[in-house]
Enzyme design. Sequence first.
Site, PDB file in Angstrom:
ATOM      1  N   GLY A 112       0.832  -1.203   0.000  1.00  0.00           N
ATOM      2  CA  GLY A 112       0.000   0.000   0.000  1.00  0.00           C
ATOM      3  C   GLY A 112       0.858   1.240   0.000  1.00  0.00           C
ATOM      4  O   GLY A 112       2.058   1.173  -0.286  1.00  0.00           O
ATOM      5  N   ASN A 113       0.262   2.378   0.256  1.00  0.00           N
ATOM      6  CA  ASN A 113       1.034   3.616   0.370  1.00  0.00           C
ATOM      7  C   ASN A 113       0.359   4.542   1.368  1.00  0.00           C
ATOM      8  O   ASN A 113      -0.680   4.208   1.936  1.00  0.00           O
ATOM      9  CB  ASN A 113       1.227   4.266  -1.013  1.00  0.00           C
ATOM     10  CG  ASN A 113      -0.079   4.701  -1.626  1.00  0.00           C
ATOM     11  OD1 ASN A 113      -0.742   5.600  -1.115  1.00  0.00           O
ATOM     12  ND2 ASN A 113      -0.477   4.052  -2.716  1.00  0.00           N
ATOM     13  N   ARG A 114       0.940   5.719   1.568  1.00  0.00           N
ATOM     14  CA  ARG A 114       0.526   6.582   2.670  1.00  0.00           C
ATOM     15  C   ARG A 114      -0.668   7.476   2.372  1.00  0.00           C
ATOM     16  O   ARG A 114      -1.045   8.301   3.201  1.00  0.00           O
ATOM     17  CB  ARG A 114       1.696   7.481   3.080  1.00  0.00           C
ATOM     18  CG  ARG A 114       2.853   6.728   3.653  1.00  0.00           C
ATOM     19  CD  ARG A 114       4.001   7.687   3.938  1.00  0.00           C
ATOM     20  NE  ARG A 114       5.194   6.974   4.298  1.00  0.00           N
ATOM     21  CZ  ARG A 114       5.437   6.480   5.511  1.00  0.00           C
ATOM     22  NH1 ARG A 114       4.577   6.650   6.482  1.00  0.00           N
ATOM     23  NH2 ARG A 114       6.556   5.815   5.744  1.00  0.00           N
TER      24      ARG A 114
END
Length: 217
Positions: A29-31
């Site tokens: 995933g990412n932020r």
Amino acid sequence: MSAASLSGRRILVSAGPTYEDIDPVRFLGNRSSGKMGFAIAAAAARRGAQVLLVAGPVSLPTPEGVERIDVRSAAEMHRAVMDALPVDVYIGAAAVADFTPAQVVGDKIKKRPGEEGLVLELVRTRDILAEVASHARRPSLVIGFAAETSHVEEYARGKLERKKLDLICANRVGVPGSGFECDDNTLLVYGAGFEQVLGPASKAELADALLDLVAAR
Ligand code: PMT
């Protein structure tokens, strides 16, 4: 002065991260929190636009007057965006994964005795923004975002040209006070022969400033 109306316009906004599953318990995933894209969707609805928000996995309430479709992966986001065409404006604020595991493993990956590492094979995802911009039913206005840690103008202008966009909003990530997760941001907006700095300001204020540019076009 009251904000320019977008009444009667169909605006499609993508927001948030995508999650790319590795096995039943793990993902890449990412932020992205979704705040930037949700602020744009909310501001567009306040101006009378018909807004469809395609949201990755985030924990934000749906803005008033906005129709929302929740997705998880880049492939699901691609399908939801393509199914929503035609629209007048597409704004791609989502942080879409560039790569996804080549295979989703059906059972949880176990550590084997003596195994000191694990190699994951990743494949490219489809570029939603570029496909929208070259689609037979291309929106009149296609606006991308660029999350950069360095060479902001060079990289953002590269994406503007490569993906055939009308505008690109570059923002710095990896520094406090802009980009992922926080409530504020600064947008460097580039187009052909066009450059404007929006902010620093709250994401809500920036959404309105960006929609002023949309309304002017
Ligand atoms: O969600 P927040 O926490 O509020 O953070 C906001 C933000 C930093 C996520 C947002 O402002 C932002 O920059 N979004 C784009 C992030 C990103 O993925 O940038 P990129 O430079 O990797 O991608 C460029 C553009 O291509 C983006 O419009 C992206 O949506 C699009 N893209 C990328 C890959 C892909 N497979 N499909 C795409 O459509």
